[in-house]
Design a protein around this motif. Structure first.
Motif, short mmCIF file in Angstrom:
data_model
loop_
_atom_site.label_atom_id
_atom_site.label_comp_id
_atom_site.label_asym_id
_atom_site.label_seq_id
_atom_site.Cartn_x
_atom_site.Cartn_y
_atom_site.Cartn_z
N UNK A 129 3.34 11.42 3.17
CA UNK A 129 4.15 10.66 4.12
C UNK A 129 3.23 9.84 5.02
N UNK A 130 3.81 8.89 5.74
CA UNK A 130 3.00 8.03 6.58
C UNK A 130 3.90 7.29 7.56
N UNK A 131 3.28 6.77 8.61
CA UNK A 131 3.89 5.79 9.50
C UNK A 131 2.73 4.98 10.04
N UNK A 132 2.60 3.73 9.64
CA UNK A 132 1.41 2.94 9.96
C UNK A 132 1.81 1.60 10.58
N UNK A 133 0.87 1.07 11.37
CA UNK A 133 1.05 -0.23 12.00
C UNK A 133 -0.10 -1.14 11.59
N UNK A 134 0.17 -2.44 11.42
CA UNK A 134 -0.89 -3.39 11.07
C UNK A 134 -1.96 -3.44 12.19
N UNK A 135 -3.22 -3.78 11.82
CA UNK A 135 -3.58 -4.19 10.46
C UNK A 135 -3.53 -2.99 9.52
N UNK A 136 -3.08 -3.21 8.29
CA UNK A 136 -2.98 -2.11 7.35
C UNK A 136 -3.02 -2.67 5.94
N UNK A 137 -3.34 -1.81 4.98
CA UNK A 137 -3.36 -2.26 3.61
C UNK A 137 -3.95 -1.24 2.66
N UNK A 138 -3.86 -1.56 1.39
CA UNK A 138 -4.36 -0.72 0.30
C UNK A 138 -5.10 -1.61 -0.69
N UNK A 139 -6.19 -1.08 -1.24
CA UNK A 139 -6.94 -1.83 -2.24
C UNK A 139 -7.38 -0.88 -3.35
N UNK A 140 -7.35 -1.37 -4.59
CA UNK A 140 -7.83 -0.62 -5.74
C UNK A 140 -9.18 -1.18 -6.17
N UNK A 141 -9.72 -0.66 -7.26
CA UNK A 141 -11.00 -1.19 -7.74
C UNK A 141 -10.83 -2.58 -8.32
N UNK A 142 -9.59 -3.00 -8.58
CA UNK A 142 -9.34 -4.30 -9.21
C UNK A 142 -8.79 -5.35 -8.28
N UNK A 143 -8.31 -4.97 -7.11
CA UNK A 143 -7.75 -5.97 -6.20
C UNK A 143 -6.81 -5.35 -5.19
N UNK A 144 -6.15 -6.21 -4.43
CA UNK A 144 -5.22 -5.74 -3.41
C UNK A 144 -4.01 -5.09 -4.05
N UNK A 145 -3.46 -4.10 -3.36
CA UNK A 145 -2.22 -3.47 -3.78
C UNK A 145 -1.10 -4.02 -2.89
N UNK A 146 -0.25 -4.82 -3.48
CA UNK A 146 0.84 -5.49 -2.76
C UNK A 146 0.26 -6.37 -1.65
N UNK A 147 0.90 -6.42 -0.48
CA UNK A 147 0.50 -7.35 0.57
C UNK A 147 -0.23 -6.62 1.70
N UNK A 148 -1.28 -7.25 2.21
CA UNK A 148 -1.98 -6.72 3.38
C UNK A 148 -1.12 -6.91 4.62
N UNK A 149 -1.32 -6.02 5.59
CA UNK A 149 -0.66 -6.06 6.89
C UNK A 149 0.86 -5.94 6.80
N UNK A 150 1.32 -5.30 5.74
CA UNK A 150 2.75 -5.02 5.57
C UNK A 150 2.91 -3.53 5.29
N UNK A 151 3.42 -2.74 6.26
CA UNK A 151 3.56 -1.30 6.04
C UNK A 151 4.36 -0.95 4.80
N UNK A 152 5.24 -1.84 4.34
CA UNK A 152 6.02 -1.58 3.14
C UNK A 152 5.13 -1.42 1.91
N UNK A 153 3.93 -1.99 1.95
CA UNK A 153 3.01 -1.86 0.82
C UNK A 153 2.63 -0.42 0.56
N UNK A 154 2.71 0.43 1.59
CA UNK A 154 2.35 1.84 1.42
C UNK A 154 3.38 2.59 0.57
#
Length: 320
Positions: A129-154
């Motif tokens: 579970x999580x609750x996060x506020x920007x700046x926020x994001x996820x990255x893999x070894x190949x690139x960004x996961x969904x959109x940066x600074x959008x908690x929905x990406x989690x």
């Protein structure tokens, strides 16, 4: 490909973690080894990894007899890598085969008979579970996961591939499986992870108060000194740009019978391992939080095994 009339529901184990040192896991490990020892069965797994197929469809795709296909599927079912579902077809019923495994991890270090330690390495994208506020994001070894600074990406389905995650304020919770061993003789529980603050770009002087809790009990608040990016991280992938976070500090938080510790130093004498209620649930909860009212709201970066300086996720050790 024939469209399946009935929706498929994946009910198997998506992420399989087995411990070579646990005798109760040996039969499952052996069945997986047997199932994956055939190149034909590897081809079947590759076909099913994204699309359920009937046995007839698999046989046609690989140009092998239906009877042989059924035998191969039986091996994969026994290993819990594939599940089958009977559905009505044009000429009677048919078996639909579904890949029930997303990842498989065999840990050869569990348990360590020399010091009676059980260890689990949790990928940083496997949060509960999580609750996060920007700046926020996820990255893999190949690139960004969904959109940066959008908690929905989690919530992204690709979040389990994360090798770097960050947020400015909020929390993230991981739940580790209770191993099934008796916890009555547990001497110490510890968590180690690579982390740092989260600044725009990077700033070596960017303090952040990061609070760690186990099973709802606050253990300590670590003040991360900064967000480090002056050099490339040892495992940081090539696609990740310079001028951004590159690596963190490896920190170890632990609780024993006489207090809570940070990197071996006593930081909380008012907590004991018996206070954590570890036997009450089938999981052990770990929460990392940057509180809204913290003195330094400087965010957090968490590194996976393919990002930063240390080849690991979040490692939990249980010492008996």
């Amino acid at each position: 490909m024939v469209n399946h009339k009935k929706p498929i529901k994946i009910i198997g184990e998506r992420d399989i973690t087995l411990n070579l040192g646990n005798p109760e896991h040996h039969s499952h490990i052996a069945s997986i080894g047997k199932a994956l020892s055939s190149t034909v069965r590897l081809k079947i797994m590759n076909l099913l990894k994204s699309t359920p197929m009937s046995i007839q469809e698999i046989a046609n795709a690989l140009d092998i007899p239906v009877s042989s296909t059924a035998a191969h599927i039986k091996y994969l079912e026994d290993a819990k890598l594939v599940i089958t579902e009977t559905q009505p077809g044009i000429h009677g019923s048919r078996r639909i085969c579904i890949c029930s495994m997303q990842s498989f991890r065999l840990n050869t270090a569990l348990p360590d008979t020399a010091n009676n330690t059980v260890s689990v390495d949790m990928p940083i994208g496997n949060y509960f579970s999580f609750s996060v506020q920007p700046t926020c994001g996820l990255a893999s070894i190949n690139g960004a996961i969904d959109m940066f600074d959008n908690p929905a990406s989690f919530y992204s389905a690709d979040r389990t591939k994360a090798q770097l995650l960050w947020f400015q304020q909020g929390y993230i919770e991981y739940r580790f499986q209770n191993t099934g061993n008796s916890l009555s003789n547990l001497r110490e529980i510890s968590f180690s992870m690579e982390m740092c603050s989260e600044a725009p770009g990077y700033l070596d002087d960017w303090p952040s108060d990061i609070t760690l809790s186990i099973n709802g009990h606050e253990i300590t608040t670590f003040c991360s000194p900064g967000d480090f990016g002056g050099r490339r991280g040892r495992y940081t992938p090539l696609w990740w740009p310079n001028g951004q976070t590159q690596y963190g500090l490896l920190k170890t938080f632990s609780v024993g019978r006489k207090g809570g510790y940070l990197d071996g130093n006593l930081v909380n004498p008012n907590i004991s391992i018996t206070d954590l209620g570890l036997e009450a649930n089938p999981y052990i909860s770990l929460v990392l939080e940057v509180k809204e009212n913290a003195k330094h709201v400087g965010g957090i970066n968490l590194f996976g095994e393919n990002f930063g300086d240390y080849s690991q996720g979040i490692v939990m050790n249980l010492q008996f």
